[in-house]
Scaffold this active site. Structure first.
Site, PDB file in Angstrom:
ATOM      1  N   GLU A   1       5.532  -0.664  14.674  1.00  0.00           N
ATOM      2  CA  GLU A   1       5.960  -2.059  14.544  1.00  0.00           C
ATOM      3  C   GLU A   1       6.986  -2.357  15.622  1.00  0.00           C
ATOM      4  O   GLU A   1       7.857  -1.530  15.893  1.00  0.00           O
ATOM      5  CB  GLU A   1       6.600  -2.296  13.178  1.00  0.00           C
ATOM      6  CG  GLU A   1       5.634  -2.192  12.024  1.00  0.00           C
ATOM      7  CD  GLU A   1       6.358  -2.348  10.694  1.00  0.00           C
ATOM      8  OE1 GLU A   1       6.788  -3.466  10.401  1.00  0.00           O
ATOM      9  OE2 GLU A   1       6.502  -1.339  10.000  1.00  0.00           O
TER      10      GLU A   1
ATOM     11  N   LYS B   1       2.219  -2.646  -3.976  1.00  0.00           N
ATOM     12  CA  LYS B   1       3.069  -1.518  -3.659  1.00  0.00           C
ATOM     13  C   LYS B   1       4.536  -1.981  -3.598  1.00  0.00           C
ATOM     14  O   LYS B   1       4.759  -3.160  -3.346  1.00  0.00           O
ATOM     15  CB  LYS B   1       2.644  -0.881  -2.347  1.00  0.00           C
ATOM     16  CG  LYS B   1       3.128  -1.628  -1.087  1.00  0.00           C
ATOM     17  CD  LYS B   1       2.977  -0.776   0.122  1.00  0.00           C
ATOM     18  CE  LYS B   1       3.449  -1.502   1.365  1.00  0.00           C
ATOM     19  NZ  LYS B   1       4.837  -1.377   1.704  1.00  0.00           N
TER      20      LYS B   1
ATOM     21  N   ARG C   1      10.895 -17.091 -13.487  1.00  0.00           N
ATOM     22  CA  ARG C   1      12.142 -17.412 -14.203  1.00  0.00           C
ATOM     23  C   ARG C   1      12.577 -18.855 -13.929  1.00  0.00           C
ATOM     24  O   ARG C   1      13.218 -19.467 -14.770  1.00  0.00           O
ATOM     25  CB  ARG C   1      13.243 -16.454 -13.759  1.00  0.00           C
ATOM     26  CG  ARG C   1      12.993 -15.005 -14.163  1.00  0.00           C
ATOM     27  CD  ARG C   1      14.259 -14.175 -13.958  1.00  0.00           C
ATOM     28  NE  ARG C   1      14.007 -12.779 -14.236  1.00  0.00           N
ATOM     29  CZ  ARG C   1      13.838 -11.849 -13.287  1.00  0.00           C
ATOM     30  NH1 ARG C   1      13.883 -12.185 -12.013  1.00  0.00           N
ATOM     31  NH2 ARG C   1      13.633 -10.588 -13.619  1.00  0.00           N
TER      32      ARG C   1
ATOM     33  N   ASP D   1      -3.120  -2.308  -1.776  1.00  0.00           N
ATOM     34  CA  ASP D   1      -2.492  -2.029  -0.489  1.00  0.00           C
ATOM     35  C   ASP D   1      -3.254  -2.937   0.468  1.00  0.00           C
ATOM     36  O   ASP D   1      -4.429  -2.704   0.744  1.00  0.00           O
ATOM     37  CB  ASP D   1      -2.686  -0.556  -0.098  1.00  0.00           C
ATOM     38  CG  ASP D   1      -2.030  -0.241   1.242  1.00  0.00           C
ATOM     39  OD1 ASP D   1      -1.833  -1.182   2.034  1.00  0.00           O
ATOM     40  OD2 ASP D   1      -1.727   0.933   1.495  1.00  0.00           O
ATOM     41  N   HIS D   2      -2.589  -3.982   0.961  1.00  0.00           N
ATOM     42  CA  HIS D   2      -3.331  -5.010   1.715  1.00  0.00           C
ATOM     43  C   HIS D   2      -3.990  -4.436   2.963  1.00  0.00           C
ATOM     44  O   HIS D   2      -4.894  -5.045   3.525  1.00  0.00           O
ATOM     45  CB  HIS D   2      -2.420  -6.190   2.078  1.00  0.00           C
ATOM     46  CG  HIS D   2      -1.411  -5.873   3.129  1.00  0.00           C
ATOM     47  ND1 HIS D   2      -0.183  -5.358   2.839  1.00  0.00           N
ATOM     48  CD2 HIS D   2      -1.484  -5.973   4.465  1.00  0.00           C
ATOM     49  CE1 HIS D   2       0.463  -5.168   3.963  1.00  0.00           C
ATOM     50  NE2 HIS D   2      -0.285  -5.530   4.977  1.00  0.00           N
TER      51      HIS D   2
ATOM     52  N   LYS E   1      -8.088  -5.200   5.142  1.00  0.00           N
ATOM     53  CA  LYS E   1      -8.344  -5.527   6.549  1.00  0.00           C
ATOM     54  C   LYS E   1      -9.757  -5.113   6.930  1.00  0.00           C
ATOM     55  O   LYS E   1     -10.174  -3.993   6.656  1.00  0.00           O
ATOM     56  CB  LYS E   1      -7.333  -4.806   7.460  1.00  0.00           C
ATOM     57  CG  LYS E   1      -5.932  -5.367   7.384  1.00  0.00           C
ATOM     58  CD  LYS E   1      -5.014  -4.575   8.300  1.00  0.00           C
ATOM     59  CE  LYS E   1      -3.586  -5.038   8.143  1.00  0.00           C
ATOM     60  NZ  LYS E   1      -3.362  -6.377   8.695  1.00  0.00           N
TER      61      LYS E   1
ATOM     62  N   HIS F   1       0.180   3.045   3.436  1.00  0.00           N
ATOM     63  CA  HIS F   1      -0.733   2.653   4.522  1.00  0.00           C
ATOM     64  C   HIS F   1      -1.277   3.883   5.263  1.00  0.00           C
ATOM     65  O   HIS F   1      -2.488   3.997   5.494  1.00  0.00           O
ATOM     66  CB  HIS F   1      -0.030   1.760   5.541  1.00  0.00           C
ATOM     67  CG  HIS F   1       0.522   0.488   4.968  1.00  0.00           C
ATOM     68  ND1 HIS F   1      -0.007  -0.114   3.861  1.00  0.00           N
ATOM     69  CD2 HIS F   1       1.543  -0.303   5.366  1.00  0.00           C
ATOM     70  CE1 HIS F   1       0.679  -1.211   3.601  1.00  0.00           C
ATOM     71  NE2 HIS F   1       1.624  -1.343   4.491  1.00  0.00           N
TER      72      HIS F   1
END
Lengths: 508, 324
Positions: A235, A167, A65, A196-197, A201, A259
């Protein structure tokens, strides 16, 4: 002179193993002025170019934008890759920018015109990879607008058009279906690449290598030897500045639905006939279909939701979730989930799968642990084997990628004392070479047209089928919400989930 | 990875191999608190001088980051006077740290004197890791085809940059996997030249190249010539070779088209371009990748299989007298 195209093989490419080199094409990034583009996508593009995995006939067209000229956009991309050097600056010269509303017909018409110019200037052969690096609310309008403008179909028979989305793929089963319908109105499933990163991996892919490249693990990878499985996605950070977003998501949607389900399906799946897109994704879906859907009663007994309170994390005093910026003081959003899943198939029947994920846990760690059964009879005196635990095989996905196997060994000395030892394989210490960034890997896969590490529609929907009953059960305000101090491994209710069966969580 | 430091070192003159192997185990035990690396191969360097051995040792240590290997540097000295055992040896255990993990790796240097230098296969065998590939590297010379050590090698690494007579190498390559570091260093160049013909509209020109001009240093330049000659069917009469500090390849299709890949003077950048009917149809600037010995050796260890294209390029280079 009009150049004649040829499909015959390039004689100089023989032996160069360029199967993983992208063909000519344009990467069209919606959300080009955003954080994901600058922080992940453009460094990934620059790295691919540096490794000579992109052809010279490649270009990026940004759509957002913000009002910007082509030159402003290029300058922004040069800033995004500070170590790009003259070669990156040269490549960026061919990139273009289109400003406009994402779903606007006018935007799409201007985009179409720019793409035609780029095809002519850069010989990008009509190939387009549309990357939606935007908020999910515009996925549908963009897909519809691309369809309405005819940009969803290749302009020539030998070209490709693909759509990459990030996602979350919906907020629940109904909205996931709605999104799917909207995407499928305009694109074939084979054109849609859901990222999904986690799957990019290296160590997640290594789960497949460990299981299917080795004869010694697979025979014991089932109910006859495995007592239970623990999947931990922890985390250390809180919600940071994402409080507003997190209030609408929660740990179940943010981590478990995607994940965790991906790691779970790779761990539980049957060996595929081939390590390819269909082989792997078919088996992953079969594994997810075998996960038992919970009833409301089971959610009450087998799922724990919790929220972090103030505490100490990594040596710092940190606020509780409800004190975080953008979070309601009476928020009931979960920052922690622990659950027991059951799997109804021959391989895993009777083997509980314990999953936990949370924020503000003592450290950042993702791992899958297979806890094996005890030996049928311990022939050692009790006092000589009191420190012995059942074998465990732990697949550490991050941050200390590797595999460890716990087994019993004799302590040197006159007595026959047996205790646990850990045989440790550190992926990073064996192969010190930096693996490609997950985005770099996935972006190249999407350009090549290899969807193996992307999530298929039926995988997304099946994941929601597992998660949806939990969301429904939690819709009631009466659902308990436990608390845990920041910097701990979660609430005591999560410990009870295992201890009631004589088990306990590992300490990663 | 932090720089490796020597944790323990041993040096012995006129020792038996058994003593060296035992010492290695003892030294390992003395630093047993640190974890050993996960090996993927035994890497043996055959050095013909102290200088060469030193260089090889430095490279092998640096290489450990990519290819964890037991490192063995062997210096054959067939003319040396043999004492009691005919072997001098040193064993060093190195320690380093990766992401907080203490690691060790060992390095063995052997000076093999007298007749034993002609039987290196029996010298190397006790040090090889079971079940893992044995890669033998000749840093500055080409091995004799009859060298017994080659029978123990899963792959042989050589460097034809300075080599003149490669006839033996061609014969050897027919029997086992040989990887040429010079060929590895040319890989980015080959990719860039090949990429010029990737666009379907440029592809037909690859079959219509009428002449080639190749500039660069001796061995690599001739290897490039052999590659282009064998892939494009160019006879030596249609190729010009020039001596130059930096490589440059120009391929012409009659007078209508020319394709060029050349290094920018003074910069680690390569310019690739295609000019058709006097019009620049393609222009690209690419960073020149690392071409250090560590890099080329690392690339070689990643591509350990037989390479038919290299074999053909080498043979074509010889056939065109390019190796004289």
């Amino acid at each position: 002179m009009t150049l004649t195209e040829s499909t015959e093989a390039n004689p100089l490419a023989a032996g160069l193993d360029q199967g993983r080199r992208a063909s000519p094409g344009v990467l069209v990034v919606f959300g080009a002025s955003g954080d994901l583009t600058a922080r992940k996508l453009m460094p990934a593009v620059a790295s691919l170019a540096r490794r000579r995995l992109l052809p010279s006939t490649f270009a990026v067209v940004g759509v957002a934008r913000s009002r910007m000229s082509d030159d402003d956009f290029r300058a922004k991309l040069i800033d995004a890759v500070p170590d790009g050097g003259p070669a990156w600056a040269e490549l960026v010269k061919g990139f273009r920018y289109v400003a406009g509303d994402y779903g606007g017909a006018d935007t799409m018409q201007r985009l179409k015109a720019v793409l035609e110019e780029v095809d002519a200037d850069r010989r990008t052969a009509g190939n387009r990879l549309f990357y939606l690096a935007t908020v999910p609310s515009v996925f549908e309008p963009v897909a519809d607008a691309l369809g309405a403008a005819g940009l969803n179909c290749p302009a020539r028979p030998d070209a490709y058009v693909r759509l990459v989305i990030e996602k979350p793929f919906g907020r629940d089963l109904a909205s996931a279906r709605q999104l799917d319908d909207a995407l499928h109105r305009n694109f074939e499933e084979g054109q849609i690449y859901r990222i999904d990163h986690y799957l990019g991996k290296e160590t997640v892919q290594n789960v497949l290598a460990l299981r299917f490249a080795n004869a010694i693990f697979e025979p014991i990878w089932d109910r006859r030897y495995v007592d239970h499985v623990q999947i931990t996605v922890a985390e250390a950070l809180g919600v940071e500045h994402r409080g507003g977003f997190y209030e609408t998501a929660g740990a179940l949607r943010d981590i478990v639905q995607n994940h965790v389900m991906q790691v779970l399906s790779l761990t539980l799946m049957e060996p595929p006939a081939m390590i390819d897109a269909q082989g792997i994704r078919d088996e992953k879906v079969k594994a997810l279909r075998a996960v038992k859907i919970m009833s409301i009663e089971q959610v009450a007994t087998d799922v724990v939701r919790a929220q972090y309170e103030a505490g100490w994390s990594e040596g710092m005093a940190v606020p509780g979730y409800r004190e975080e910026e953008g979070v309601a003081p009476d928020s009931r959003t979960e920052t922690y989930v622990a659950m027991k899943l059951e799997v109804d198939n021959w391989r895993w029947a009777g083997v509980p799968i314990f999953v936990r994920t949370g924020k503000r846990l003592p450290k950042r760690v993702t791992e899958v642990a297979l806890q094996f059964q005890r030996v049928p009879h311990l022939p050692f005196a009790a006092h000589e084997s009191r420190d012995l635990h059942p074998n465990a095989l732990v697949l550490r996905i991050q941050p200390d990628e590797g595999i460890s196997l716990r087994f019993g060994a004799k302590v040197p000395g006159q007595a026959f004392e047996v205790r646990d030892v850990l045989m440790d394989f550190s992926y990073g210490a064996a192969f010190l070479e930096e693996p490609p960034d997950a985005y770099e890997r996935l972006l190249l896969d999407a350009m090549i047209g290899d969807p193996t590490l992307f999530i298929r529609s039926d995988e997304v929907l099946q994941s929601w089928c597992i998660v949806d009953p939990i969301l429904s059960a939690w819709a009631s305000k009466d659902t308990p919400l436990a608390r845990y101090p920041s910097g701990t491994w979660g609430p005591k209710q999560a410990d009870q989930l295992l201890s009631r069966e004589g088990r306990r969580w590992r300490t990663p | 990875m932090a720089d490796a430091v020597a944790l323990n070192r041993w040096y012995g003159t006129e020792v038996g191999l058994g003593a060296v192997v035992d010492t290695m185990a003892q030294l390992r035990r003395s630093v047993a608190r640190t974890a050993s690396r996960t090996w993927v191969m035994t890497l043996v360097a055959i050095a013909v001088s102290d200088d060469e051995a030193y260089q090889a040792t430095q490279v092998l240590r640096a290489l450990g980051a990519h290819h964890p290997a037991r490192l063995l540097v062997v210096q054959p000295q067939p003319e040396a006077v043999v004492g009691a055992a005919g072997i001098d040896a040193s064993v060093t255990i190195y320690g380093t740290e990766v992401d907080g993990h203490p690691l060790t790796f060992d390095e063995v240097s052997l000076w093999v004197k007298g007749e034993a230098a002609r039987h290196l296969d029996s010298i190397v065998e006790p040090f090889t890791l079971s079940d893992l590939p044995v890669v033998v590297w000749y840093p500055a010379s080409l091995p004799a085809v009859s060298e017994p050590l080659l029978a123990k090698a899963s792959s042989v690494l050589v460097d034809t940059r300075e080599a003149h007579d490669v006839a033996g190498l061609i014969a050897l390559a027919g029997r086992r996997a040989v990887v040429d570091l010079s060929w590895m260093r040319l890989r980015p160049w080959r990719e860039m030249v090949a990429a010029l013909f990737d666009p379907p509209e440029f592809r037909p020109y690859a079959r219509q190249i009428t002449s080639a001009s190749i500039a660069g240093k001796g061995g690599p330049r001739r290897l490039l010539a052999g590659w282009l000659g064998s892939r494009l069917g160019l006879s030596k009469e249609r190729m010009e070779l020039h001596d130059a500090r930096h490589a440059r390849v120009v391929l012409r299709s009659g007078s209508t088209a020319s394709f060029e890949v050349a290094r920018e003077e003074g910069e680690r950048l390569v310019r690739a371009s295609a000019v058709i009917d006097g019009e620049i149809r393609h222009h690209e600037l690419l960073p020149l990748p690392d071409d250090s010995l560590v890099w080329s050796l690392s690339e070689a260890l990643t591509h350990l299989g037989r390479d038919r294209v290299w074999q053909q390029a080498l043979a074509a280079g010889v056939a065109a007298d390019a190796w004289l």
